[in-house]
Design an enzyme around this catalytic site. Sequence first.
Site, PDB file in Angstrom:
ATOM      1  N   CYS A   2       0.865  -1.182   0.000  1.00 49.26           N
ATOM      2  CA  CYS A   2       0.000   0.000   0.000  1.00 49.26           C
ATOM      3  C   CYS A   2       0.895   1.223   0.000  1.00 49.26           C
ATOM      4  O   CYS A   2       1.547   1.531   0.992  1.00 49.26           O
ATOM      5  CB  CYS A   2      -0.900  -0.009   1.236  1.00 49.26           C
ATOM      6  SG  CYS A   2      -1.931   1.474   1.394  1.00 49.26           S
ATOM      7  N   GLU A 104      -3.112   0.863  -6.369  1.00 47.41           N
ATOM      8  CA  GLU A 104      -2.101  -0.107  -6.759  1.00 47.41           C
ATOM      9  C   GLU A 104      -1.888   0.047  -8.257  1.00 47.41           C
ATOM     10  O   GLU A 104      -2.771   0.513  -8.982  1.00 47.41           O
ATOM     11  CB  GLU A 104      -2.561  -1.529  -6.406  1.00 47.41           C
ATOM     12  CG  GLU A 104      -1.438  -2.522  -6.289  1.00 47.41           C
ATOM     13  CD  GLU A 104      -0.360  -2.081  -5.324  1.00 47.41           C
ATOM     14  OE1 GLU A 104       0.679  -1.563  -5.811  1.00 47.41           O
ATOM     15  OE2 GLU A 104      -0.529  -2.236  -4.112  1.00 47.41           O
TER      16      GLU A 104
END
Length: 223
Positions: A2, A104
């Site tokens: 993340c 992402e």
Amino acid sequence: MCGRFTLKTPTTTIRSLFPGLSIPDLPARYNIAPTQQVACVRESADAGVEFALLRWGLVPFWAKDLKIGANMINARADTIASKPAFRAAFKKRRCLVFADGYYEWKKEEGEKQPYHITSIGQPSGFCMAGLWEKWQSPETGDVVQTCSIITTNSAASISSIHDRMPVILSPNDFDCWLDSNFSGPEQLQSLLKPNTDSSMQATAVNKIVNSARHDSPACLSPV
């Protein structure tokens, strides 16, 4: 992993997760990046809970330089109990990091395409498992409080984008995660369950999110 996330959920909705907790009005954020301040909840000195703004990128208390935090934005669930940078915080300094989605990147046609990933079951926001530390500069004496987001295996629905994702805790597990006396490694590890279901969804978004300078609704424009 993340590396960027969002928190555009109205503060009134965030407060509903922690009734009675004083949380200031938070601005909508569309591209939260490492070294920036992130909204968290942690155990307070009186064993209650408190809101805190922490610098994203954990700096171990023994570190000599604040810059090490840039490499500590994530902590793997399977190694936090043993890694020197995280093991002390894992025992006694755990926190929750507010978010409503994260980014992402996936290589497509020779370029990295960003995706905004959200929880189907918690569309208005969720809490990611985190660790926090207090670091004091050996040169100036300044104190900086920092944090890291714990990652685990991705949900099946997004594994083609990346094989890691942040640990999203159930509200039923908040108290256990924050309680510094709840420190049995096996019990804590049981809360960091790999996401093997299809509870997450991904939307391809505008590439302007690639730059941390951009923090506006345009970051979430679908493509």
